[in-house]
Design an enzyme around this catalytic site. Structure first.
Site, mmCIF file in Angstrom:
data_model
loop_
_atom_site.group_PDB
_atom_site.id
_atom_site.type_symbol
_atom_site.label_atom_id
_atom_site.label_comp_id
_atom_site.label_asym_id
_atom_site.label_seq_id
_atom_site.Cartn_x
_atom_site.Cartn_y
_atom_site.Cartn_z
ATOM 1 N N CYS A 85 0.865 -1.179 0.000
ATOM 2 C CA CYS A 85 0.000 0.000 0.000
ATOM 3 C C CYS A 85 0.899 1.225 0.000
ATOM 4 C CB CYS A 85 -0.903 -0.004 1.224
ATOM 5 S SG CYS A 85 -1.942 1.466 1.359
ATOM 6 N N CYS A 101 -5.344 5.891 -2.899
ATOM 7 C CA CYS A 101 -4.664 4.598 -2.989
ATOM 8 C C CYS A 101 -3.317 4.850 -3.641
ATOM 9 C CB CYS A 101 -5.486 3.606 -3.800
ATOM 10 S SG CYS A 101 -4.626 2.030 -4.109
#
Length: 313
Positions: A99, A249
């Site tokens: 991530c 994101c």
């Protein structure tokens, strides 16, 4: 999991110290378990990340010394400087490879907690997608996200599209281009911000073909003109697998830039930097050549700790 089960799952963690950290609105519950002394089950992660019955978050990150976890020992073998491992779980409790916003938030957490210092050549962090190097930057932190690659290279090079995405709120399925940043993404180009706003990303998009472990879906609108003063700009929204729509994101931002640059051809390649606007803010992206000749993606943006506490106290 029913509401009472979620309440019980959180109660079972009474006494656990935590932080809440976000990076352009992508928010994470952070806990420290240097020797792996505190494990958290998938059910407990889902309960903690519940925005009504738990703390709320797009995911949970456990700070564990690399030597205390099998994946971490693999990271140490690749880079002995990767003392800490980012044990990241999606909001539904599933394990994720990487991530980009999370690794910036993780570095910020380590520094605030006094668990690490920022070396001159960057803080090395083990992840399931390899070792990532985080550095301070003007707006927070930058991280070398490593090399990118097309998931279906033969189709990407042939027609610049490789999948078909059906999205609630949009009238017809849209073609997309799939990019791996250590985790899988497919990017859909839309003609304007009105269509971007119309997409219902709380509903799971249908992607064909669907990779075995699912995929994140990014929706982008390139600016017109795309590049001004060598800076390219795009607007983006994202549906993250295991989470739903998130405000940002990091790996998705990188994948979106790779796709738009590919579609834009020479105009995209002329950009020295990219500014990607997501609902949670703006992140920067640039490309660098690694010593081995591979092209890496560097992501930059802020990270903010908003709360600390102890569960049930």
């Amino acid at each position: 999991m029913n509401p009472q089960d979620r309440i019980d799952a959180v109660a079972a963690l009474t006494g656990l110290a935590f932080s809440k950290v976000h990076a352009t609105g992508n928010d994470f519950v952070m806990i420290s378990a240097p020797a792996g002394e505190r494990d958290v089950t998938a059910a407990q992660v889902a309960a903690l990340c519940d925005r009504h019955l738990g703390l709320g978050g797009d995911g949970l990150i456990r700070a564990i010394r690399s030597e205390s976890l099998a994946e971490g020992r693999a990271a140490l073998a690749a880079d002995p400087g990767a003392e800490w491992f980012m044990d990241y779980r999606n909001g539904d409790g599933s394990i994720a490879e990487m991530c980009g916003n999370g690794v910036r938030a993780f570095a910020h957490f380590l520094l605030l907690e006094g668990l690490a210092e920022m070396p001159a050549d960057g803080l090395r962090i083990g992840t399931r997608a390899g070792v990532k190097v985080v550095r301070r930057s003007g707006d927070g932190y930058s991280v070398d996200m490593g090399p990118w690659e097309f998931i279906h290279p033969e189709r990407a090079e042939a027609d610049a599209m490789d999948s078909l995405v059906t999205t609630a709120g949009l009238s017809v399925p849209r073609p997309s281009l799939s990019v791996s940043m250590g985790n899988p993404h497919t990017v859909v180009a839309l003609p304007d911000v009105a269509e971007l706003a119309a997409a219902d990303l709380h509903t799971l998009p249908a992607v064909e073909p669907l990779p075995p472990n699912g995929i994140n879906v990014e929706y982008v609108v390139p600016s017109e003109p795309l590049v001004v003063d060598r800076v390219a700009a795009i607007d983006m929204r994202v549906h993250e697998r295991g989470v739903g729509e998130t405000l940002s994101c990091g790996t998705g931002i990188c994948a979106a830039v790779v796709a738009v640059r590919h579609w834009a051809g020479p105009a995209g390649c002329d950009a020295a930097a990219w500014a990607v606007a997501v609902p949670g803010g703006v992140c920067g992206v640039r490309f660098v050549q690694a010593p081995d000749g591979a092209e890496h993606v560097v992501l930059s943006g802020p990270a903010v700790r908003v709360a600390t506490g102890v569960l049930g106290v």
